[in-house]
Design a protein around this motif. Structure first.
Motif, PDB file in Angstrom:
ATOM      1  N   UNK A  36       0.834  -1.193   0.000  1.00  0.00           N
ATOM      2  CA  UNK A  36       0.000   0.000   0.000  1.00  0.00           C
ATOM      3  C   UNK A  36       0.873   1.249   0.000  1.00  0.00           C
ATOM      4  N   UNK A  37       1.983   1.192   0.730  1.00  0.00           N
ATOM      5  CA  UNK A  37       2.887   2.337   0.750  1.00  0.00           C
ATOM      6  C   UNK A  37       3.469   2.609  -0.631  1.00  0.00           C
ATOM      7  N   UNK A  38       3.882   1.568  -1.329  1.00  0.00           N
ATOM      8  CA  UNK A  38       4.444   1.761  -2.670  1.00  0.00           C
ATOM      9  C   UNK A  38       3.396   2.348  -3.608  1.00  0.00           C
ATOM     10  N   UNK A  39       2.140   1.893  -3.501  1.00  0.00           N
ATOM     11  CA  UNK A  39       1.073   2.477  -4.310  1.00  0.00           C
ATOM     12  C   UNK A  39       0.879   3.947  -3.971  1.00  0.00           C
ATOM     13  N   UNK A  40       0.849   4.267  -2.673  1.00  0.00           N
ATOM     14  CA  UNK A  40       0.652   5.648  -2.249  1.00  0.00           C
ATOM     15  C   UNK A  40       1.751   6.542  -2.796  1.00  0.00           C
ATOM     16  N   UNK A  41       2.991   6.069  -2.745  1.00  0.00           N
ATOM     17  CA  UNK A  41       4.112   6.838  -3.281  1.00  0.00           C
ATOM     18  C   UNK A  41       3.897   7.128  -4.758  1.00  0.00           C
ATOM     19  N   UNK A  42       3.484   6.129  -5.512  1.00  0.00           N
ATOM     20  CA  UNK A  42       3.229   6.341  -6.930  1.00  0.00           C
ATOM     21  C   UNK A  42       2.136   7.365  -7.163  1.00  0.00           C
ATOM     22  N   UNK A  43       1.073   7.315  -6.351  1.00  0.00           N
ATOM     23  CA  UNK A  43      -0.020   8.275  -6.500  1.00  0.00           C
ATOM     24  C   UNK A  43       0.436   9.698  -6.178  1.00  0.00           C
ATOM     25  N   UNK A  44       1.283   9.841  -5.158  1.00  0.00           N
ATOM     26  CA  UNK A  44       1.781  11.178  -4.812  1.00  0.00           C
ATOM     27  C   UNK A  44       2.748  11.704  -5.874  1.00  0.00           C
ATOM     28  N   UNK A  45       3.472  10.797  -6.523  1.00  0.00           N
ATOM     29  CA  UNK A  45       4.416  11.219  -7.566  1.00  0.00           C
ATOM     30  C   UNK A  45       3.734  11.533  -8.884  1.00  0.00           C
ATOM     31  N   UNK A  46       2.669  10.795  -9.208  1.00  0.00           N
ATOM     32  CA  UNK A  46       2.169  10.792 -10.586  1.00  0.00           C
ATOM     33  C   UNK A  46       0.744  11.276 -10.761  1.00  0.00           C
ATOM     34  N   UNK A  94       9.767   9.428  -3.057  1.00  0.00           N
ATOM     35  CA  UNK A  94       8.476  10.087  -3.073  1.00  0.00           C
ATOM     36  C   UNK A  94       8.694  11.589  -3.068  1.00  0.00           C
ATOM     37  N   UNK A  95       8.189  12.243  -4.084  1.00  0.00           N
ATOM     38  CA  UNK A  95       8.297  13.700  -4.183  1.00  0.00           C
ATOM     39  C   UNK A  95       9.743  14.167  -3.983  1.00  0.00           C
ATOM     40  N   UNK A  96      10.659  13.379  -4.557  1.00  0.00           N
ATOM     41  CA  UNK A  96      12.080  13.730  -4.517  1.00  0.00           C
ATOM     42  C   UNK A  96      12.839  13.236  -3.308  1.00  0.00           C
ATOM     43  N   UNK A  97      12.144  12.611  -2.336  1.00  0.00           N
ATOM     44  CA  UNK A  97      12.791  12.138  -1.105  1.00  0.00           C
ATOM     45  C   UNK A  97      12.885  10.617  -1.122  1.00  0.00           C
ATOM     46  N   UNK A  98      13.951  10.066  -0.532  1.00  0.00           N
ATOM     47  CA  UNK A  98      14.053   8.623  -0.375  1.00  0.00           C
ATOM     48  C   UNK A  98      13.071   8.173   0.705  1.00  0.00           C
TER      49      UNK A  98
END
Length: 276
Positions: A36-46, A94-98
Motif C-alpha cells: 500500500x505504501x508503494x502504491x501511495x508513493x506512486x499516486x503522490x508522484x504521478x 516520493x516527491x524527490x525524497x528517499x
C-alpha cells in the motif's frame, strides 16, 4: 490549495504477511505484490494527490526485541538492508525524497506485557504518547493507518488533537448495514470463507457454519475511532470478485488492485476537497 503534511503508519509484520515487495504465486504464474505504501508513493508522484499532500513520515510500530515480531518479519528485517528483500524497492523515492529516509520507529513494546495488566495498560498509554509526540514533531495534518495491528484509544477520542485527522484504509467493507461488511484483522479471510458459503465462528479452531455465499469484497477509507474498523466511512469501493478457489494471497492481490488502491486514492482526494 495548501498542501497537507501526510504521515503513514503501519505494522511491518502485516505487510510481511502479504509478501509485499515480491512476486507471489497467482494461478499459473506470478504477480508482484505492491505494498500500500508503494502504491501511495506512486499516486503522490504521478497524480494530482501530490499537489494536495506531502508525505513527511512513515512510522512503524514493530518491536525489534519482541521475538514474535522478529519471526513475523524474518524475511525482511526491521529496515531496508543491501541485498535483502524489502517491502518496496530500495531506491523508492516520493516527491524527490528517499522513502527509506522517512522511516521512523515507534515500537508498541507494551505488547510484550500480560494483556490487561496494569503494566500493559500503562505501556499502551505510553505508546500512544510517543506516537502523538512523533506526529506533532512531523507537523502531521493527516495520518493514514494501513495494517496497524493495534487499536488506538487516547489519540482518537473526541476532542483529542488528532481526532478525525487519523484515517484507516481497510481491506473490507466496514459499513454495518452492508451485507458485505468485513471488519477486523480477518477481513480478507472472512471474505474468502464467505465465498465458499462458510462463516467462521471461532478463529482459534476455524470452526464454521453454513451461510449464503457472497462473491464480492472491497475496501473502506474511514475515520478512526476507539472501535475496530467502526469509524465513519468517508469512501469505500466494492469491486473485488472472489472465486471460491482463490488462495488468500490471490484474493489479497485482487482486492488491493481492484478496491483498496482506488479507495485510498479517491478517499484522499475527497479528504483534500473537504479540507479546502
Amino acid at each position: 490549495m495548501t498542501k497537507k503534511n501526510l504521515v503513514y503508519v503501519w505494522s511491518l509484520r502485516n505487510a510481511a504477511a502479504d509478501k509485499a515487495g515480491q512476486p507471489v504465486a497467482y494461478k499459473d504464474h506470478e504477480r508482484y505484490m505492491t505494498s500500500v505504501l508503494e502504491f501511495l508513493v506512486g499516486a503522490l508522484n504521478d497524480t494530482p494527490l501530490g499537489q494536495a499532500y506531502d508525505l513527511v513520515g512513515v512510522v512503524y510500530d514493530d518491536d525489534q526485541h519482541n521475538q514474535r515480531d522478529q519471526a513475523l518479519v524474518a524475511d525482511y528485517g526491521f529496515a531496508c538492508e543491501p541485498g535483502r528483500q524489502w517491502l518496496y524497492p530500495a531506491d523508492l523515492r516520493v516527491q524527490g525524497k528517499r522513502v527509506n529516509d522517512l522511516l521512523l520507529s515507534v515500537p508498541s513494546t507494551y505488547r510484550r506485557l500480560p494483556r490487561g495488566s496494569a503494566e500493559h495498560i500503562a505501556g499502551k498509554q505510553d505508546f500512544e504518547r510517543r506516537l502523538h509526540d512523533t506526529l506533532v514533531e512531523l507537523k502531521a495534518d493527516i495520518v493514514v493507518l494501513d495494517g496497524l495491528l493495534v487499536i488506538l484509544d487516547e489519540l482518537v477520542r473526541p476532542g483529542a488533537p488528532f481526532a478525525r485527522r487519523i484515517m484507516n484504509i481497510h481491506p473490507g467493507i466496514t459499513r454495518g448495514e452492508s451485507p458485505y461488511e468485513r471488519r477486523g484483522a480477518y477481513a480478507t479471510w472472512n471474505a474468502l470463507y464467505g465465498a465458499r458459503g462458510e462463516a467462521v465462528v471461532d478463529w482459534a479452531t476455524r470452526e464454521t457454519r453454513p451461510c449464503e455465499p457472497l462473491y464480492l469484497t472491497g475496501a473502506s477509507f474511514h475515520y478512526v475511532d476507539n472501535g475496530i474498523d467502526s469509524g465513519e466511512v468517508l469512501h469505500d469501493v466494492l469491486k473485488t470478485q472472489i472465486s471460491p478457489d482463490d488462495t488468500i494471497l490471490e484474493l489479497r492481490w485482487n482486492n488491493f488492485n481492484n478496491s483498496l488502491f482506488p479507495a485510498l486514492r479517491e478517499g484522499l482526494a475527497l479528504l483534500a476537497q473537504r479540507a479546502d
